[in-house]
Design a protein around this motif. Structure first.
Motif, PDB file in Angstrom:
ATOM      1  N   CYS A 198       8.127  32.104 -59.968  1.00 34.54           N
ATOM      2  CA  CYS A 198       8.141  32.565 -58.586  1.00 34.54           C
ATOM      3  C   CYS A 198       9.265  31.872 -57.819  1.00 34.54           C
ATOM      4  CB  CYS A 198       6.799  32.264 -57.928  1.00 34.54           C
ATOM      5  SG  CYS A 198       6.741  32.656 -56.166  1.00 34.54           S
TER       6      CYS A 198
ATOM      7  N   CYS B 247       7.336  29.523 -54.900  1.00 31.56           N
ATOM      8  CA  CYS B 247       6.601  28.293 -55.206  1.00 31.56           C
ATOM      9  C   CYS B 247       6.936  27.689 -56.569  1.00 31.56           C
ATOM     10  CB  CYS B 247       5.095  28.548 -55.112  1.00 31.56           C
ATOM     11  SG  CYS B 247       4.413  29.536 -56.463  1.00 31.56           S
TER      12      CYS B 247
ATOM     13  N   SER C  60       5.853  28.711 -59.513  1.00 38.39           N
ATOM     14  CA  SER C  60       4.779  28.905 -60.483  1.00 38.39           C
ATOM     15  C   SER C  60       5.184  29.914 -61.565  1.00 38.39           C
ATOM     16  CB  SER C  60       3.518  29.417 -59.773  1.00 38.39           C
ATOM     17  OG  SER C  60       2.524  29.755 -60.714  1.00 38.39           O
TER      18      SER C  60
ATOM     19  N   HIS D 265       2.897  31.714 -63.004  1.00 37.80           N
ATOM     20  CA  HIS D 265       1.813  32.700 -62.966  1.00 37.80           C
ATOM     21  C   HIS D 265       2.307  33.941 -62.225  1.00 37.80           C
ATOM     22  CE1 HIS D 265      -1.167  29.973 -64.633  1.00 37.80           C
ATOM     23  NE2 HIS D 265      -0.574  29.042 -63.906  1.00 37.80           N
TER      24      HIS D 265
ATOM     25  N   CYS E  23       3.479  36.862 -57.614  1.00 34.24           N
ATOM     26  CA  CYS E  23       3.005  35.550 -58.023  1.00 34.24           C
ATOM     27  C   CYS E  23       1.502  35.494 -57.764  1.00 34.24           C
ATOM     28  CB  CYS E  23       3.722  34.456 -57.229  1.00 34.24           C
ATOM     29  SG  CYS E  23       3.115  32.800 -57.600  1.00 34.24           S
ATOM     30  N   THR E  24       0.733  35.220 -58.804  1.00 37.71           N
ATOM     31  CA  THR E  24      -0.712  35.166 -58.644  1.00 37.71           C
ATOM     32  C   THR E  24      -1.158  33.812 -58.084  1.00 37.71           C
ATOM     33  OG1 THR E  24      -1.021  34.516 -60.955  1.00 37.71           O
ATOM     34  CG2 THR E  24      -1.135  36.869 -60.443  1.00 37.71           C
ATOM     35  N   ALA E  25      -0.240  32.869 -57.972  1.00 40.79           N
ATOM     36  CA  ALA E  25      -0.584  31.577 -57.400  1.00 40.79           C
ATOM     37  C   ALA E  25      -0.455  31.578 -55.880  1.00 40.79           C
ATOM     38  CB  ALA E  25       0.313  30.485 -57.998  1.00 40.79           C
ATOM     39  N   CYS E  26       0.643  32.152 -55.351  1.00 33.46           N
ATOM     40  CA  CYS E  26       0.856  32.098 -53.900  1.00 33.46           C
ATOM     41  C   CYS E  26       0.871  33.471 -53.231  1.00 33.46           C
ATOM     42  CB  CYS E  26       2.159  31.369 -53.584  1.00 33.46           C
ATOM     43  SG  CYS E  26       3.668  32.285 -53.966  1.00 33.46           S
TER      44      CYS E  26
END
Length: 65
Positions: A35, A38, A40, A42, A57-60
């Motif tokens: 990402c 962030c 990440s 993910h 992004c599945t984190a942010c």
């Protein structure tokens, strides 16, 4: 508009920041998309409304194409 999805992939991979990481059960290295917001790894690849490919992004929750 690209003639195939592979032409679109080449364009989009230049947008994301790839990183290389060794994986014991796979080839010596693989490319992970991170990402840009962030950092990440993910990241989910999704299809857009007009057939384009985007990433989320599945984190942010940041999305880009």
């Amino acid at each position: 508009m690209p003639a195939s999805i592979h032409e679109e992939d080449d364009h989009l991979l230049g947008v994301a920041e790839p990183r290389t990481e060794a994986a014991p059960s796979e080839s010596p290295s693989r490319t992970l998309i991170t990402c840009p917001s962030c950092g990440s790894a993910h990241v989910a690849q999704v299809l857009g409304d007009n057939g384009g490919i985007s990433y989320v992004c599945t984190a942010c929750g940041h999305s880009w194409s």
